[in-house]
Design a protein around this motif. Structure first.
Motif, PDB file in Angstrom:
ATOM      1  N   LEU A   1       0.819  -1.198   0.000  1.00 32.94           N
ATOM      2  CA  LEU A   1       0.000   0.000   0.000  1.00 32.94           C
ATOM      3  C   LEU A   1       0.860   1.258   0.000  1.00 32.94           C
ATOM      4  N   GLU A   2       0.222   2.388  -0.217  1.00 39.74           N
ATOM      5  CA  GLU A   2       0.953   3.652  -0.302  1.00 39.74           C
ATOM      6  C   GLU A   2       1.556   4.079   1.038  1.00 39.74           C
TER       7      GLU A   2
ATOM      8  N   GLU B   1       0.124   7.459   4.636  1.00 39.80           N
ATOM      9  CA  GLU B   1       1.514   7.919   4.618  1.00 39.80           C
ATOM     10  C   GLU B   1       2.414   6.957   5.385  1.00 39.80           C
ATOM     11  N   PRO B   2       3.564   6.607   4.827  1.00 39.93           N
ATOM     12  CA  PRO B   2       4.483   5.682   5.503  1.00 39.93           C
ATOM     13  C   PRO B   2       5.274   6.398   6.593  1.00 39.93           C
ATOM     14  N   PRO B   3       5.940   5.644   7.465  1.00 38.09           N
ATOM     15  CA  PRO B   3       6.911   6.244   8.385  1.00 38.09           C
ATOM     16  C   PRO B   3       7.959   7.009   7.574  1.00 38.09           C
ATOM     17  N   GLN B   4       8.398   8.128   8.066  1.00 36.52           N
ATOM     18  CA  GLN B   4       9.288   8.989   7.302  1.00 36.52           C
ATOM     19  C   GLN B   4      10.772   8.722   7.542  1.00 36.52           C
TER      20      GLN B   4
ATOM     21  N   ARG C   1       9.322   4.692   3.628  1.00 36.55           N
ATOM     22  CA  ARG C   1       9.030   5.958   2.956  1.00 36.55           C
ATOM     23  C   ARG C   1       9.371   5.861   1.470  1.00 36.55           C
ATOM     24  N   ILE C   2      10.496   5.227   1.142  1.00 36.67           N
ATOM     25  CA  ILE C   2      10.896   5.055  -0.265  1.00 36.67           C
ATOM     26  C   ILE C   2       9.842   4.237  -0.996  1.00 36.67           C
ATOM     27  N   ARG C   3       9.443   3.118  -0.391  1.00 37.07           N
ATOM     28  CA  ARG C   3       8.460   2.235  -1.024  1.00 37.07           C
ATOM     29  C   ARG C   3       7.124   2.948  -1.205  1.00 37.07           C
ATOM     30  N   GLY C   4       6.675   3.618  -0.147  1.00 34.19           N
ATOM     31  CA  GLY C   4       5.382   4.281  -0.200  1.00 34.19           C
ATOM     32  C   GLY C   4       5.314   5.365  -1.253  1.00 34.19           C
ATOM     33  N   GLU C   5       6.370   6.165  -1.350  1.00 33.63           N
ATOM     34  CA  GLU C   5       6.393   7.241  -2.341  1.00 33.63           C
ATOM     35  C   GLU C   5       6.454   6.681  -3.758  1.00 33.63           C
TER      36      GLU C   5
ATOM     37  N   TYR D   1       6.565   3.904  19.036  1.00 33.29           N
ATOM     38  CA  TYR D   1       5.389   4.770  18.923  1.00 33.29           C
ATOM     39  C   TYR D   1       4.815   4.695  17.510  1.00 33.29           C
ATOM     40  N   ASP D   2       5.687   4.827  16.511  1.00 29.21           N
ATOM     41  CA  ASP D   2       5.222   4.720  15.123  1.00 29.21           C
ATOM     42  C   ASP D   2       4.574   3.366  14.866  1.00 29.21           C
ATOM     43  N   LEU D   3       5.106   2.315  15.493  1.00 26.08           N
ATOM     44  CA  LEU D   3       4.557   0.986  15.274  1.00 26.08           C
ATOM     45  C   LEU D   3       3.131   0.887  15.808  1.00 26.08           C
ATOM     46  N   VAL D   4       2.880   1.460  16.973  1.00 27.45           N
ATOM     47  CA  VAL D   4       1.519   1.446  17.523  1.00 27.45           C
ATOM     48  C   VAL D   4       0.572   2.189  16.586  1.00 27.45           C
ATOM     49  N   VAL D   5       1.016   3.339  16.071  1.00 31.41           N
ATOM     50  CA  VAL D   5       0.186   4.121  15.151  1.00 31.41           C
ATOM     51  C   VAL D   5      -0.133   3.321  13.896  1.00 31.41           C
ATOM     52  N   HIS D   6       0.882   2.695  13.313  1.00 26.28           N
ATOM     53  CA  HIS D   6       0.662   1.977  12.051  1.00 26.28           C
ATOM     54  C   HIS D   6      -0.079   0.664  12.259  1.00 26.28           C
ATOM     55  N   ASP D   7       0.027   0.067  13.426  1.00 31.62           N
ATOM     56  CA  ASP D   7      -0.791  -1.097  13.728  1.00 31.62           C
ATOM     57  C   ASP D   7      -2.264  -0.703  13.750  1.00 31.62           C
TER      58      ASP D   7
END
Length: 451
Positions: free
Chosen positions: A48-49, A390-393, A398-402, A73-79
């Motif tokens: 996904l994007e 939006e992916p983690p920055q 981030r490379i894959r998502g963009e 923290y980012d992992l909890v958000v993306h989960d």
């Protein structure tokens, strides 16, 4: 906290019912669910994007693998973003059902067991140093994983199971070994699948299949945060104590069956200790380890929450009715039983157990509690909504998502994996991105500039 790559893979339960009866087979429901992902193409395996992967696993279970995150923290958000992705697909699938004159409603559950006793997982992935032997990792981590369910368990109603009707963990009853290479027929505490999606000479992937899927952000945060601290101590050769259990598989069940948390476990050296006492020893090691260095705010927060939940569990678990899934759900169920004078065997109790895990904010009982401020949160709705697209920055995600975002916009034919990006044009150009810690790659930027 040491920078590390984390990932969670959550399998979801899926049903389509009408008046309480199954309307479509799981395969048919899954087909409708995945129809929205790539218009004009039938695919049940896509990136996904936001950098995540969504695919259909064995048993027609949608599985959402978070993008690579380099902090908990980012992992909890993306989960949590994964739940919103599944909800969006659910709504689109129900619309298609109506267009095809099929009555019924689809439900997606973030849990680990179905009504006939099958189990599906929540797998944790940690990138660890290849210099640490797998034997050392297993020796230290198995007692930790067996006992941490006291604050990571999602709770499970099992009426008629001897004299016990409520267990701490959904997954514990389905664990049959300490270490194995499979994730279905002989589930173990630690899986030997070693696919680091990175430099294999430098890193290994610790694949953990023993944990429950958590609705509580607080529980997910602690689950990953405490594990990361123990791994860091192992990599720094700080842990020399042996907490090995005489029978880890038996112990994981004993802990799950004992909501009083008083049961003593036998250690390999003859000692006995409760799950809380074993977890306290890991906590004390972490406090001693970090006493020698300046801990960042996130580490201090994990340590404070770890100590807090152990104190509350020892005094009275019900005090954690806003933080820990198994406690939140049990309080909800027992309150309902008291109001309606019900017993555990009543089918409505099992329905509440299941409905707690419904990912729809309008239907899921966890989300109804969240709406009225009865559960503690780690993230915000705005952060989760952003993470849906939006992916983690700060990682390779981030490379894959963009790349995916621009390729979709330009209607390019492409292929994507965890470590590669491929443009299906005349040149069939493929770029390998082996380092998950980087968030910028000049080669990919040049490829995208040519779109």
């Amino acid at each position: 906290m040491k920078r590390r790559i984390f990932g969670l893979e959550s399998e979801y339960g899926l049903t389509c019912t009408l008046n309480g009866r199954r309307r479509l087979s799981p395969d048919d429901v899954a087909r409708y669910l995945f129809e929205k992902l790539i218009p004009g193409k039938r695919s049940s395996n896509v990136f996904l994007e936001n950098g995540a992967r969504l695919y259909l696993d064995i048993g027609s279970h949608p599985e959402y693998a978070t993008p690579e995150c380099d902090n908990i923290y980012d992992l909890v958000v993306h989960d949590k973003a994964g739940e919103r992705v599944l909800e969006s697909l659910l709504l689109s699938a129900e619309k298609r059902l109506r267009e095809n004159n099929i009555s019924g409603s689809i439900s997606v559950f973030k849990n680990n067991t179905d009504s006939v006793g099958n189990s599906y997982g929540c797998h944790e992935n940690y990138l660890v140093s290849r210099q640490i032997s797998f034997q050392k990792l297993a020796q230290v981590m198995i007692p930790f994983f067996v006992t941490r369910q006291i604050y990571t368990g999602a709770g499970k109603v099992l009426p008629g199971y001897r004299d016990n009707h409520y267990f701490i963990s959904q997954r514990a009853q389905h664990i049959f070994g300490e270490i194995s290479a499979v994730t279905t027929s002989a589930r173990s505490i630690i899986n030997t699948r070693d696919e680091p999606h990175a430099d294999a000479e430098k890193y290994r992937r610790l694949h953990v299949i023993v944990g429950d899927s958590n609705m509580s952000e607080y529980a997910t945060y602690l689950k990953v945060g405490t594990t990361a601290l123990v791994l860091e101590m192992i990599e720094d050769n700080f842990i020399h104590q042996d907490f090995s259990l005489r029978s880890p598989v038996q112990a994981i069940r004993e802990i799950s069956h004992d909501t009083s948390l008083k049961r003593k476990l036998r250690l390999e050296d003859g000692r006995q200790a409760t799950a809380i006492e074993i977890q306290r020893q890991y906590l004390e090691l972490a406090l001693g380890y970090l006493d020698r260095r300046e801990a960042d705010p996130l580490v201090k927060d994990v340590l404070a929450k770890w100590a807090y939940v152990l104190d509350q569990l020892e005094e009275e678990p019900r005090q954690l009715k806003q933080e820990i899934d198994w406690v939140i759900k049990r309080e909800l169920i027992e309150a309902y039983m008291a109001r309606h004078h019900l017993f555990w065997e009543d089918p409505r109790i099992s329905l509440i157990d299941l409905q707690y895990h419904d990912v729809r904010p309008s239907k899921g009982l966890y989300y109804l509690l969240e709406k009225i401020g009865q559960v503690k949160r780690i993230t915000t709705d705005e952060e989760i909504e952003t993470a849906v697209t939006e992916p983690p920055q700060t990682t390779r995600a981030r490379i894959r998502g963009e790349f995916i975002r621009l390729a979709n916009k330009k209607r390019k034919d492409y292929g994507v994996g965890w470590i590669y990006l491929k443009l299906n044009d005349r040149d069939q150009k493929t770029i390998f991105c082996v380092d998950p810690f980087i968030s910028y790659d000049e080669r990919v930027e040049r490829m995208m500039a040519s779109f």
